[in-house]
Design a protein around this motif. Structure first.
Motif, PDB file in Angstrom:
ATOM      1  N   MET A 117     -12.495  13.905  71.314  1.00  0.00           N
ATOM      2  CA  MET A 117     -13.791  13.251  71.199  1.00  0.00           C
ATOM      3  C   MET A 117     -13.702  12.160  70.125  1.00  0.00           C
ATOM      4  SD  MET A 117     -17.375  15.077  70.113  1.00  0.00           S
ATOM      5  CE  MET A 117     -18.719  14.092  69.467  1.00  0.00           C
ATOM      6  N   LYS A 118     -14.247  10.976  70.474  1.00  0.00           N
ATOM      7  CA  LYS A 118     -14.229   9.885  69.493  1.00  0.00           C
ATOM      8  C   LYS A 118     -15.421  10.066  68.550  1.00  0.00           C
ATOM      9  CE  LYS A 118     -12.137   6.875  72.913  1.00  0.00           C
ATOM     10  NZ  LYS A 118     -12.018   8.007  73.888  1.00  0.00           N
ATOM     11  N   TRP A 119     -15.159  10.287  67.296  1.00  0.00           N
ATOM     12  CA  TRP A 119     -16.270  10.568  66.383  1.00  0.00           C
ATOM     13  C   TRP A 119     -16.181   9.809  65.064  1.00  0.00           C
ATOM     14  CZ3 TRP A 119     -15.567  12.920  61.590  1.00  0.00           C
ATOM     15  CH2 TRP A 119     -14.282  13.459  61.351  1.00  0.00           C
ATOM     16  N   LYS A 120     -14.976   9.378  64.685  1.00  0.00           N
ATOM     17  CA  LYS A 120     -14.847   8.752  63.365  1.00  0.00           C
ATOM     18  C   LYS A 120     -15.620   7.436  63.307  1.00  0.00           C
ATOM     19  CE  LYS A 120     -11.058  11.144  61.488  1.00  0.00           C
ATOM     20  NZ  LYS A 120      -9.643  11.294  61.253  1.00  0.00           N
ATOM     21  N   GLY A 121     -16.303   7.230  62.204  1.00  0.00           N
ATOM     22  CA  GLY A 121     -17.052   5.990  62.019  1.00  0.00           C
ATOM     23  C   GLY A 121     -18.423   6.008  62.654  1.00  0.00           C
ATOM     24  N   ARG A 122     -18.770   7.091  63.342  1.00  0.00           N
ATOM     25  CA  ARG A 122     -20.092   7.153  63.985  1.00  0.00           C
ATOM     26  C   ARG A 122     -21.137   7.735  63.034  1.00  0.00           C
ATOM     27  NH1 ARG A 122     -19.306  10.267  69.339  1.00  0.00           N
ATOM     28  NH2 ARG A 122     -21.549   9.904  69.449  1.00  0.00           N
ATOM     29  N   ARG A 123     -22.401   7.561  63.398  1.00  0.00           N
ATOM     30  CA  ARG A 123     -23.509   8.012  62.543  1.00  0.00           C
ATOM     31  C   ARG A 123     -23.413   9.505  62.256  1.00  0.00           C
ATOM     32  NH1 ARG A 123     -28.868  10.043  62.744  1.00  0.00           N
ATOM     33  NH2 ARG A 123     -28.862  10.534  64.962  1.00  0.00           N
ATOM     34  N   SER A 124     -23.676   9.885  61.001  1.00  0.00           N
ATOM     35  CA  SER A 124     -23.732  11.317  60.720  1.00  0.00           C
ATOM     36  C   SER A 124     -25.181  11.703  60.437  1.00  0.00           C
ATOM     37  CB  SER A 124     -22.803  11.689  59.560  1.00  0.00           C
ATOM     38  OG  SER A 124     -23.068  10.879  58.452  1.00  0.00           O
ATOM     39  N   SER A 125     -25.516  12.934  60.774  1.00  0.00           N
ATOM     40  CA  SER A 125     -26.897  13.397  60.667  1.00  0.00           C
ATOM     41  C   SER A 125     -27.309  13.589  59.211  1.00  0.00           C
ATOM     42  CB  SER A 125     -27.048  14.724  61.403  1.00  0.00           C
ATOM     43  OG  SER A 125     -28.322  15.272  61.146  1.00  0.00           O
ATOM     44  N   SER A 126     -28.586  13.321  58.938  1.00  0.00           N
ATOM     45  CA  SER A 126     -29.103  13.590  57.586  1.00  0.00           C
ATOM     46  C   SER A 126     -29.758  14.969  57.535  1.00  0.00           C
ATOM     47  CB  SER A 126     -30.112  12.507  57.203  1.00  0.00           C
ATOM     48  OG  SER A 126     -31.106  12.405  58.203  1.00  0.00           O
ATOM     49  N   ASN A 127     -29.646  15.729  58.630  1.00  0.00           N
ATOM     50  CA  ASN A 127     -30.271  17.056  58.676  1.00  0.00           C
ATOM     51  C   ASN A 127     -29.292  18.185  58.339  1.00  0.00           C
ATOM     52  OD1 ASN A 127     -32.946  16.306  59.493  1.00  0.00           O
ATOM     53  ND2 ASN A 127     -32.084  15.788  61.493  1.00  0.00           N
ATOM     54  N   VAL A 128     -28.194  17.822  57.657  1.00  0.00           N
ATOM     55  CA  VAL A 128     -27.195  18.836  57.329  1.00  0.00           C
ATOM     56  C   VAL A 128     -27.325  19.236  55.864  1.00  0.00           C
ATOM     57  CG1 VAL A 128     -24.735  19.375  57.241  1.00  0.00           C
ATOM     58  CG2 VAL A 128     -25.628  17.930  59.072  1.00  0.00           C
TER      59      VAL A 128
END
Ligand SMILES: [Zn+2]
Length: 292
Positions: free
Chosen positions: A1-12
């Motif tokens: 899965m391509k995930w690096k550099g993508r938005r991360s949640s502020s709900n963590v």
């Protein structure tokens, strides 16, 4: 899965430095519960009588057993680089589920309420009671939070033989599926049947629908998938089906004790969600139980 550099949640919420421990009260409650389930009311009475004599002879202080409160100690937690990468990955996956479910609810003329995700280590206090790493990731409808100890991913790869980042993402998407069910009032309907003879069947229906909803999420995430990702999720769905887990832990399959559905069912419902991408399909409550 391509995930690096993508938005991360502020709900963590990072709770890894918060070490929760059950108070004596919770411990005594769990002991009574366990004895009650194993030996019935007679077992509880025997335990109380034993406790009474221990108290009479000054061998035990009841305030220590009954009065304790869960305590929380803050420690300076230093994750390994590998663990921190997993942490970052989970925040991106959660953000991705937010995008998908915000859009899906909007399409239905409704508003999605984003869940919180708590990453903890060992034990955690929740509105649903004390959570422990051994339970695996879980969703608590009471506080609308998903809880995960990242150590579960080692277990998934090592013990369940389901490695890969998309297997890890599927686990989060399944818990978010439970959150969606909670928002739609489905969890309440199932919970109302707790204690009834067929509650287990309702629980299986709920679990398979959460798998379906994880599939719906994967459908909307297809731009980011690598070759082999869906297979990773399938391997995970297969590995954590009740029949496979029971065979591993007991050496035999006991269908009436199923609460999540069989491996085959879990894969099939995930796949249906993946194909349709439609949250309004996937009614696991409408069909006869033996056709699920
Ligand atoms: Zn579940």
């Amino acid at each position: 899965m391509k995930w690096k550099g993508r938005r991360s949640s502020s709900n963590v919420e990072d709770a890894r430095g918060r070490q929760a421990s059950a108070g004596g009260g919770a411990g005594a409650g769990m002991l009574l519960n366990l004895v009650g389930r194993t030996f019935g009311i007679k077992g509880i009475l025997v335990l109380l009588v034993i406790g009474f004599f221990l108290w009479m002879f000054g061998l035990v202080d009841p305030s220590q057993v009954i009065g304790g409160k869960p305590t929380v100690t803050e420690v300076d937690y230093q994750p390994s680089a590998e663990e921190q990468e997993r942490y970052d990955f989970v925040t991106v996956v959660l953000a991705d589920t937010e995008d998908v479910w915000n859009a899906a609810f909007r399409q239905q003329g409704a508003q999605y309420q984003e869940p919180q995700l708590t990453i903890y280590k060992g034990r955690v206090n929740t509105a649903c009671g004390m959570g422990e790493a051994a339970m695996g990731p879980f969703y608590c409808p009471g506080d609308k939070k998903i809880y995960i100890d990242l150590g579960f991913y080692d277990e998934l790869a090592r013990d369940f033989k389901a490695p890969g980042d998309f297997a890890q993402a599927y686990v989060i998407a399944h818990e978010v599926g439970h959150h969606v069910q909670n928002l739609l009032g489905i969890s309440d309907r199932v919970n109302a049947r707790r204690g009834q003879r067929d509650f287990n069947e309702w629980s299986v229906r709920l679990e398979l629908q959460a798998d379906y909803l994880a599939g719906v999420w994967a459908n909307h995430n297809s731009n980011y998938l690598d070759r082999g990702d869906i297979e990773e999720a399938m391997v995970a769905a297969n590995a954590i089906g009740d029949d496979t887990i029971q065979q591993r832990t007991q050496g035999r399959v006991v269908p009436h004790a199923f609460t999540h559905g069989t491996s085959e069912q879990r894969q099939r419902w995930f796949n249906q969600g993946l194909r349709s991408g439609d949250m309004t399909q996937g009614d696991t409550f409408a069909m006869p139980y033996d056709q699920l």
